[in-house]
Design a protein around this motif. Sequence first.
Motif, PDB file in Angstrom:
ATOM      1  N   GLN A 168       0.817  -1.208   0.000  1.00 47.44           N
ATOM      2  CA  GLN A 168       0.000   0.000   0.000  1.00 47.44           C
ATOM      3  C   GLN A 168       0.856   1.265   0.000  1.00 47.44           C
ATOM      4  OE1 GLN A 168      -3.165  -0.308   3.018  1.00 47.44           O
ATOM      5  NE2 GLN A 168      -3.004  -2.539   2.832  1.00 47.44           N
ATOM      6  N   ASP A 169       2.090   1.135  -0.478  1.00 51.09           N
ATOM      7  CA  ASP A 169       3.024   2.260  -0.597  1.00 51.09           C
ATOM      8  C   ASP A 169       3.393   2.894   0.735  1.00 51.09           C
ATOM      9  OD1 ASP A 169       3.391   2.078  -3.363  1.00 51.09           O
ATOM     10  OD2 ASP A 169       1.565   3.233  -3.742  1.00 51.09           O
ATOM     11  N   GLY A 170       3.323   2.121   1.801  1.00 51.94           N
ATOM     12  CA  GLY A 170       3.796   2.608   3.091  1.00 51.94           C
ATOM     13  C   GLY A 170       5.264   2.265   3.263  1.00 51.94           C
ATOM     14  N   LYS A 171       5.898   2.926   4.223  1.00 55.26           N
ATOM     15  CA  LYS A 171       7.290   2.612   4.527  1.00 55.26           C
ATOM     16  C   LYS A 171       7.391   2.044   5.939  1.00 55.26           C
ATOM     17  CE  LYS A 171       8.310   7.498   5.521  1.00 55.26           C
ATOM     18  NZ  LYS A 171       7.009   7.997   5.085  1.00 55.26           N
ATOM     19  N   LEU A 172       8.460   1.306   6.177  1.00 49.96           N
ATOM     20  CA  LEU A 172       8.728   0.727   7.488  1.00 49.96           C
ATOM     21  C   LEU A 172       9.768   1.601   8.180  1.00 49.96           C
ATOM     22  CD1 LEU A 172       8.927  -3.047   6.494  1.00 49.96           C
ATOM     23  CD2 LEU A 172       6.916  -1.682   7.067  1.00 49.96           C
ATOM     24  N   ILE A 173       9.422   2.098   9.351  1.00 52.86           N
ATOM     25  CA  ILE A 173      10.298   2.981  10.124  1.00 52.86           C
ATOM     26  C   ILE A 173      10.678   2.223  11.392  1.00 52.86           C
ATOM     27  CG2 ILE A 173      10.479   5.178  11.343  1.00 52.86           C
ATOM     28  CD1 ILE A 173       8.291   6.253   9.445  1.00 52.86           C
ATOM     29  N   ALA A 174      11.984   2.002  11.576  1.00 48.51           N
ATOM     30  CA  ALA A 174      12.461   1.218  12.716  1.00 48.51           C
ATOM     31  C   ALA A 174      13.134   2.113  13.742  1.00 48.51           C
ATOM     32  CB  ALA A 174      13.437   0.142  12.238  1.00 48.51           C
ATOM     33  N   CYS A 175      13.061   1.693  15.007  1.00 47.87           N
ATOM     34  CA  CYS A 175      13.823   2.371  16.051  1.00 47.87           C
ATOM     35  C   CYS A 175      14.135   1.393  17.168  1.00 47.87           C
ATOM     36  CB  CYS A 175      13.102   3.605  16.582  1.00 47.87           C
ATOM     37  SG  CYS A 175      11.546   3.307  17.431  1.00 47.87           S
ATOM     38  N   ALA A 176      15.267   1.636  17.828  1.00 45.03           N
ATOM     39  CA  ALA A 176      15.725   0.792  18.935  1.00 45.03           C
ATOM     40  C   ALA A 176      16.816   1.537  19.677  1.00 45.03           C
ATOM     41  CB  ALA A 176      16.259  -0.531  18.399  1.00 45.03           C
ATOM     42  N   ASN A 177      17.056   1.140  20.917  1.00 42.84           N
ATOM     43  CA  ASN A 177      18.103   1.744  21.736  1.00 42.84           C
ATOM     44  C   ASN A 177      19.303   0.807  21.844  1.00 42.84           C
ATOM     45  OD1 ASN A 177      16.824   4.186  22.528  1.00 42.84           O
ATOM     46  ND2 ASN A 177      15.608   3.082  24.040  1.00 42.84           N
ATOM     47  N   GLY A 178      20.471   1.386  22.065  1.00 48.46           N
ATOM     48  CA  GLY A 178      21.666   0.611  22.377  1.00 48.46           C
ATOM     49  C   GLY A 178      22.006  -0.431  21.325  1.00 48.46           C
ATOM     50  N   ASN A 179      22.368  -1.617  21.798  1.00 45.96           N
ATOM     51  CA  ASN A 179      22.769  -2.685  20.887  1.00 45.96           C
ATOM     52  C   ASN A 179      21.646  -3.116  19.958  1.00 45.96           C
ATOM     53  OD1 ASN A 179      25.324  -2.694  21.981  1.00 45.96           O
ATOM     54  ND2 ASN A 179      24.929  -4.395  23.368  1.00 45.96           N
ATOM     55  N   ALA A 180      20.400  -2.955  20.376  1.00 39.53           N
ATOM     56  CA  ALA A 180      19.277  -3.338  19.515  1.00 39.53           C
ATOM     57  C   ALA A 180      19.221  -2.466  18.266  1.00 39.53           C
ATOM     58  CB  ALA A 180      17.960  -3.249  20.288  1.00 39.53           C
ATOM     59  N   ASN A 181      19.851  -1.285  18.317  1.00 37.88           N
ATOM     60  CA  ASN A 181      19.894  -0.425  17.144  1.00 37.88           C
ATOM     61  C   ASN A 181      20.644  -1.103  15.994  1.00 37.88           C
ATOM     62  OD1 ASN A 181      19.393   2.105  15.758  1.00 37.88           O
ATOM     63  ND2 ASN A 181      21.560   2.517  16.032  1.00 37.88           N
ATOM     64  N   ILE A 182      21.605  -1.963  16.319  1.00 37.88           N
ATOM     65  CA  ILE A 182      22.310  -2.737  15.294  1.00 37.88           C
ATOM     66  C   ILE A 182      21.316  -3.623  14.541  1.00 37.88           C
ATOM     67  CG2 ILE A 182      24.068  -4.527  14.899  1.00 37.88           C
ATOM     68  CD1 ILE A 182      25.428  -3.432  17.499  1.00 37.88           C
ATOM     69  N   LEU A 183      20.388  -4.220  15.276  1.00 43.52           N
ATOM     70  CA  LEU A 183      19.377  -5.076  14.654  1.00 43.52           C
ATOM     71  C   LEU A 183      18.439  -4.248  13.778  1.00 43.52           C
ATOM     72  CD1 LEU A 183      18.513  -7.306  17.744  1.00 43.52           C
ATOM     73  CD2 LEU A 183      19.949  -7.924  15.793  1.00 43.52           C
ATOM     74  N   ALA A 184      18.070  -3.056  14.246  1.00 42.88           N
ATOM     75  CA  ALA A 184      17.202  -2.180  13.449  1.00 42.88           C
ATOM     76  C   ALA A 184      17.893  -1.798  12.146  1.00 42.88           C
ATOM     77  CB  ALA A 184      16.821  -0.940  14.258  1.00 42.88           C
ATOM     78  N   GLN A 185      19.191  -1.493  12.226  1.00 43.84           N
ATOM     79  CA  GLN A 185      19.918  -1.122  11.013  1.00 43.84           C
ATOM     80  C   GLN A 185      20.070  -2.310  10.069  1.00 43.84           C
ATOM     81  OE1 GLN A 185      20.779   2.022  10.139  1.00 43.84           O
ATOM     82  NE2 GLN A 185      21.136   1.053   8.161  1.00 43.84           N
TER      83      GLN A 185
END
Length: 196
Positions: free
Chosen positions: A43-60
């Motif tokens: 539906q032409d939406g985008k996925l926006i991720a966020c996380a703190n600390g080491n979990a930010n590696i997983l988001a990236q």
Amino acid sequence: MTDTAQKINQWFANHMEQTAQAASTAGPDIEDVADTFVSTLLQDGKLIACANGNANILAQYFCTALLNRFEQDRPALPAINLGADATTYSAICRDNRFNDTFSRQVRAIGKPGDLLFVIVDDGHKANLIQAIQAAHDREMQVVVLSAREKSDITSLMHPEDHEIALNDLAPHEATPLMLLIINTLCDLVDHKLFGG
């Protein structure tokens, strides 16, 4: 067997046990989340991720696998990691607004039809809670991948939101399982959108 060898074996045994438990409990939630990601993208939406600390590696890692490729060549998929922009992140923090680090960005770039993907490996921080509230204000769906069950975040979820919750694991235990779940989600998204 030496103490070191025993310790190594224990780490692997614990990981296998936690992986088996996650496979038996999280499977249906993983499928629902994959379907939600696919529906958002179609539906032409985008996925926006966020996380703190080491979990930010997983988001990236997640966003890179969508923007570039996971296993097969295919068109790029729109995914943004709010924690990847260190300059914006530190500017918001500098102005004494740590709790706004993600919510400010969600309000600026999120729109109805987008989805916020929150990864939480060490408890539920105020900045992640505010990001979820901002996403709901922008009429966005929310997906949470959490190391813990039954938290403050769970109470914020709307009926259309989804949570994959592990069984109250420490961050070092949750990280490899979260990576496995993210790999599974990326594979399912590719398969559902492009086959193969």
